[in-house]
Scaffold this active site. Sequence first.
Site, PDB file in Angstrom:
ATOM      1  N   TYR A  37      27.233 -63.182   4.570  1.00 40.08           N
ATOM      2  CA  TYR A  37      28.335 -63.742   3.773  1.00 40.08           C
ATOM      3  C   TYR A  37      27.738 -64.669   2.710  1.00 40.08           C
ATOM      4  O   TYR A  37      26.732 -64.343   2.103  1.00 40.08           O
ATOM      5  CB  TYR A  37      29.339 -64.438   4.700  1.00 40.08           C
ATOM      6  CG  TYR A  37      30.686 -64.678   4.062  1.00 40.08           C
ATOM      7  CD1 TYR A  37      31.394 -63.629   3.466  1.00 40.08           C
ATOM      8  CD2 TYR A  37      31.246 -65.941   4.039  1.00 40.08           C
ATOM      9  CE1 TYR A  37      32.619 -63.843   2.862  1.00 40.08           C
ATOM     10  CE2 TYR A  37      32.481 -66.174   3.447  1.00 40.08           C
ATOM     11  CZ  TYR A  37      33.161 -65.116   2.856  1.00 40.08           C
ATOM     12  OH  TYR A  37      34.376 -65.333   2.253  1.00 40.08           O
ATOM     13  N   LYS A  92      42.675 -40.501  17.141  1.00 36.72           N
ATOM     14  CA  LYS A  92      41.983 -39.726  16.113  1.00 36.72           C
ATOM     15  C   LYS A  92      40.683 -40.416  15.721  1.00 36.72           C
ATOM     16  O   LYS A  92      39.643 -39.784  15.522  1.00 36.72           O
ATOM     17  CB  LYS A  92      42.899 -39.584  14.898  1.00 36.72           C
ATOM     18  CG  LYS A  92      42.508 -38.472  13.958  1.00 36.72           C
ATOM     19  CD  LYS A  92      43.005 -37.139  14.460  1.00 36.72           C
ATOM     20  CE  LYS A  92      42.791 -36.048  13.449  1.00 36.72           C
ATOM     21  NZ  LYS A  92      43.438 -34.789  13.826  1.00 36.72           N
ATOM     22  N   ASP A 160      46.781 -31.551  10.149  1.00 35.62           N
ATOM     23  CA  ASP A 160      47.819 -30.725  10.766  1.00 35.62           C
ATOM     24  C   ASP A 160      47.942 -29.383  10.059  1.00 35.62           C
ATOM     25  O   ASP A 160      48.292 -28.378  10.679  1.00 35.62           O
ATOM     26  CB  ASP A 160      49.170 -31.452  10.720  1.00 35.62           C
ATOM     27  CG  ASP A 160      49.132 -32.752  11.499  1.00 35.62           C
ATOM     28  OD1 ASP A 160      48.618 -32.746  12.612  1.00 35.62           O
ATOM     29  OD2 ASP A 160      49.597 -33.772  10.967  1.00 35.62           O
TER      30      ASP A 160
END
Length: 750
Positions: A37, A92, A160
């Site tokens: 960071y 998933k 799908d």
Amino acid sequence: MGLDEDALDYHSSDPPGKIEIATTKPTNTQRDLSLAYSPGVAAPCEEIAENPDDAFTYTAKGNLVAVVSDGSAVLGLGDIGPEAGKPVMEGKGVLFKRFADIDVFDIELDTDSADAMVNTVRAMEPTFGGINLEDIAAPECFEVERRLREDLDIPVFHDDQHGTAIISGAALLNAAEIADKDLADLDIVFSGAGASAIASARFYVSLGARKENITMCDSSGIITEERAEHEDLNEFKQEFARDIPGGDLADAMAGADVFVGLSVGGIVSETMVQSMAEDPAVFAMANPDPEIDYETAKNARDDTVIMATGRSDYPNQVNNVLGFPFIFRGALDVRATEINEAMKVAAAEALAELAQQDVPDAVVKAYGDQPLQFGPEYIIPKPLDPRVLFEVTPAVAEAAMDSGAARKELDLEAYVEKLEARLGKSREMMRVVLNKAKNDPKRVVLAEGDDEKMIRAAYQLVEQGIAEPVLLGDADEIEATRRRFGLEFDPIVVDPDTADVEEYADRLYELRQRKGVTRSEAEELIRDGNYLGSVMVEMGDADTMLTGLTHDYPSALRPPLQVIGTAEDADYAAGVYMLTFRNQVIFCADTTVNQAPEADVLAEVTRHTAELARSFNVEPRAAMLSYSNFGSVDTEGTRKPRQAVEKLQNDSSVDFPVDGEMQADTAVVKDILTNTYEFSELDDPANVLVFPNLEAGNIGYKLLQRLGGAEAIGPMLVGMDKPVHVLQRGDEVKDIVNLAGVAVVDAQQE
């Protein structure tokens, strides 16, 4: 508990859900944090500001996929909303990580229109390397995908639609081959006209089927041009409207070659299957209940019914996990701008080809030892087959490069090796050895050559160019097994019962006549594959030998020790296991041979194990293990490894660091070595661990393997005059192939 209760417990156990964020860089010190960071993070930010493509270099973008859903069409559950769909999207993500090492953020959107979803996902493009759309209702899903593919410069994939299309497409390719039918001539009937059905029909055309041979049915029957004129059919259904008489699903299936079910369970009868053409393919993929159950379809006819479903408890499961992880892996690694038709076709063809290859034993075991061999019951690979990653993914990457979708070119051969490394350090290490073996293959005798595993291993050795196998065993049995598994190769076979082995019997008698072996006993012993193989290697008619698959270790080791013996610079053989962890490799010796070695034996074993490590391109750092650290305990047992270290350190030919005696944690923990024992010869943790006796060695490597999660390769036999390796009973085909590769490299060094 039942499945539902088990699932609830699984998902709610602490921490809830199935995924978490993990850091990939050290964060242990103040400097680590300043690099992660402020202020260090400014440097990569400035680089990316100048060149946005550097985001792939300095951030996780190149391995990060968004799984995006609005929960409007969750499989089997319907429109349950974004929050209720989140467990599916997390799942998933689990599959992406498990099968292709891809990181995922699941993003559930509470949107009410295609416009809203497209705008939201478009705004997130800088974060991700790819977008996987999931469980979005039709027909909106078509518009969302189309617009995002047009707008975004990263791959967009609606699983799908295309996942089912690709996997069932692979099944279609192999079903056509088994039935000996031309893809262009297939009469294909679809039950269902939703996203999956439309995408599958389109994809079958890409594979070579003809659109005019595809009949699509929805709940109202056959989709015809007449219906398109009089009904409000959406544009996607109209695409497959045919100029044929109307009718129901039964009418459509009469005479069809292929039935593709993407609708609801139980709507296909035995009579409907009986009406189909010769050797039909029935892909009943409705979940959880298929359009017709497996047994009914198979029993409906006397000829071959090639059946596939969406269920895991029947053969030929059309499972999307065979597609999306590997397609995205290939797309991400070439920084593709899209997942195009060429990439999808490449995936389907690679899956179809993989199903025709010999199946690894580990996969067979994972599925209950059911037969897995190309044919009507096995037309697509199993999801747990690890080869899918390095068969499908490179095919997708190559198609992306060839079609112009890739922004990065890959060396495909090197890429396959990189993919194998993702499956574990052991694959990476074995690839080093197997590549060396392929450069100069040697003749390897497989002593138990009529064993099924040995024959399958021999086939792989030939196919991969690793070695020239010689199978010792019953020639008729070997040929029958070769035919049964469809292994197209012509192996060298020596049948001890029928071959002329007189010369080998003479040599065995010559070697063992003063060890109590008579001439007649030599003639009898030479019919034993272990003795015959050993003499063949000793006489130079073969370069190396593998045995032990069907024998206990001492029985398998005895003949090569008697016939070949140890090397000139060795008085003892030893067994070594290579253990691979995520980012570390350790060689453990002796784990199989010497029960209570003296100091000179330990020293000799260390030298030979170091040589073995170098054959894997590992520079050895050896530690002699004990329960004592550098003289902290003085007993007869601790003196032996201490004396072995002195012997090695005083030997000018030893060109690797070695130290001890030391405890196991001292050997492998750098802080202990460098802080507590800064005088040690080892500047880094040891990678060759030499145990003080066989009992400790065997216990130690098995604990590391089972509790430490290490993968084990071996045992590899060192110290022999010529390369011989003894397998463990129950080893798999891949173990035989790996050990044969090690043996070939040993023989090359001879």
